[in-house]
Scaffold this motif. Structure first.
Motif, mmCIF file in Angstrom:
data_model
loop_
_atom_site.group_PDB
_atom_site.id
_atom_site.type_symbol
_atom_site.label_atom_id
_atom_site.label_comp_id
_atom_site.label_asym_id
_atom_site.label_seq_id
_atom_site.Cartn_x
_atom_site.Cartn_y
_atom_site.Cartn_z
ATOM 1 N N HIS A 1 21.151 -64.829 -4.104
ATOM 2 C CA HIS A 1 20.649 -63.960 -3.036
ATOM 3 C C HIS A 1 19.479 -64.584 -2.289
ATOM 4 O O HIS A 1 19.360 -64.415 -1.071
ATOM 5 N N GLU B 1 23.361 -58.416 0.969
ATOM 6 C CA GLU B 1 22.333 -57.742 1.753
ATOM 7 C C GLU B 1 20.994 -58.448 1.549
ATOM 8 O O GLU B 1 20.689 -58.908 0.449
ATOM 9 N N HIS C 1 27.849 -61.601 2.886
ATOM 10 C CA HIS C 1 28.187 -60.404 2.111
ATOM 11 C C HIS C 1 27.052 -59.959 1.197
ATOM 12 O O HIS C 1 27.166 -58.943 0.516
#
Length: 325
Positions: free
Chosen positions: A122, A131, A129
């Protein structure tokens, strides 16, 4: 299978003070069916030493950790994961052990499912895809992992040292609940000792200076690694990046050197992750960022004595997260 079982039982008995808690056994056929023969499309983490696969057992999602069979030290790393995960699984921010398969040369380990891959995925990959991780989410992840590490350090008669705290060792579950995993390098401090003396191992950039210099590792070395994790969360930058040193020297390829230089030049605000900046202003945000930065720098102090304990770190992070800083 017999040899693996013998080693596992003996090691668990020694590490659990004469007690052995049975672990669910899986057959290799069950895990092949669960992962569609360890299909590459089911890989949720691909590392040098192992792969994590998404699988289904009895209509329940699981994570299957399969070590590289050619590794000479694969057995040791595997049993370390089983031993420490079995001791720590009661903590909500440690990836919960479900069981293992002893039929392969290096056992295969089964854990609870994870929904959102690793923190490194992340922070670094910026895949569409995923966040964006907001400041409040990053603070909450930091609180979760600080609580887990504090549990390692004070929850047992002998402190457990993780020795490899970094973003790729943290899974994010549904709701972005952080789960610490990979205890390949973990060890308990022997009774009567204050540290573990060992060859230097782990990830450069996250290693405390005294460990690099002496080979002595204690709780404050984990605190240093956690401090570097906080700096990654704040900046969104990798621990080593050659592009950072073009103008200010090769030493700043390393994140800690780079951050210190920016602070000296009153430029720290410029290296806060753009995702955090793009959230815009809100009440308490600047105070949170300041508290986050100050705590991270305390954790990475050159002197181990000047670093806080993980218990103090966890308390302070909770205050920052709750806007009480």
């Amino acid at each position: 299978m017999i040899e693996n079982g013998k080693i596992l039982v003996e090691t668990l008995v020694v590490c659990c003070y004469g007690k052995f808690n049975p672990i669910r056994g899986f057959t290799i056929r069950e895990l092949e069916i669960a992962t569609n023969n360890f299909d590459a499309r089911n890989v949720i983490k691909d590392g040098y030493a192992y792969k994590f696969y998404k699988g289904f057992v009895e209509d329940r999602t699981v994570s299957v950790m399969k070590f590289n069979d050619i590794l000479n030290d694969g057995h040791e790393d595997c049993f370390n994961n089983i031993i420490f995960a079995s001791k720590l699984s009661s903590h909500k921010n440690v990836l919960k052990l479900t069981g293992c398969c002893l039929e392969t040369r290096i056992p295969v380990i089964v854990f609870e499912s994870v929904k959102n891959r690793t923190l490194a995925d992340h922070i670094y990959q910026n895949q569409p895809h995923f966040e964006p991780l907001l400041l409040s989410q990053r603070l909450r992840i930091a609180v979760h992992i600080a609580n887990a590490i504090a549990y390692l350090h004070i929850g047992f008669s002998r402190p457990i040292l993780h020795r490899n705290i970094r973003p790729s060792r943290i899974f994010l579950d549904e709701g972005y609940i952080a789960k610490l995993f990979d205890f390949s390098l973990s060890v308990s401090i022997p009774e009567g000792e204050t540290c573990v003396k060992d060859k230097v191992t782990g990830t450069m950039g996250f290693l405390a200076p005294e460990y690099i210099n002496t080979g002595d590792f204690n709780e404050k070395c984990d605190v240093f690694s956690f401090g570097m994790l906080l700096l990654v969360l704040l900046t969104g930058q990798k621990i080593f990046d050659p592009s950072r040193g073009d103008e200010i020297g090769a030493g700043h390829y390393w994140l800690l050197h780079y951050v210190k230089k920016c602070i000296e030049n009153n430029e720290f605000d410029e290296i806060v992750d753009p995702i955090i900046v793009s959230e815009g202003p809100r009440v308490g945000k600047e105070k949170q960022l300041q508290g986050f930065r100050e705590l991270a720098l305390m954790c990475v102090c050159e002197s181990a004595e000047d670093r806080p304990t993980t218990v103090d770190v966890a308390k302070r992070l909770k205050q920052i997260y709750q806007h009480l800083a």
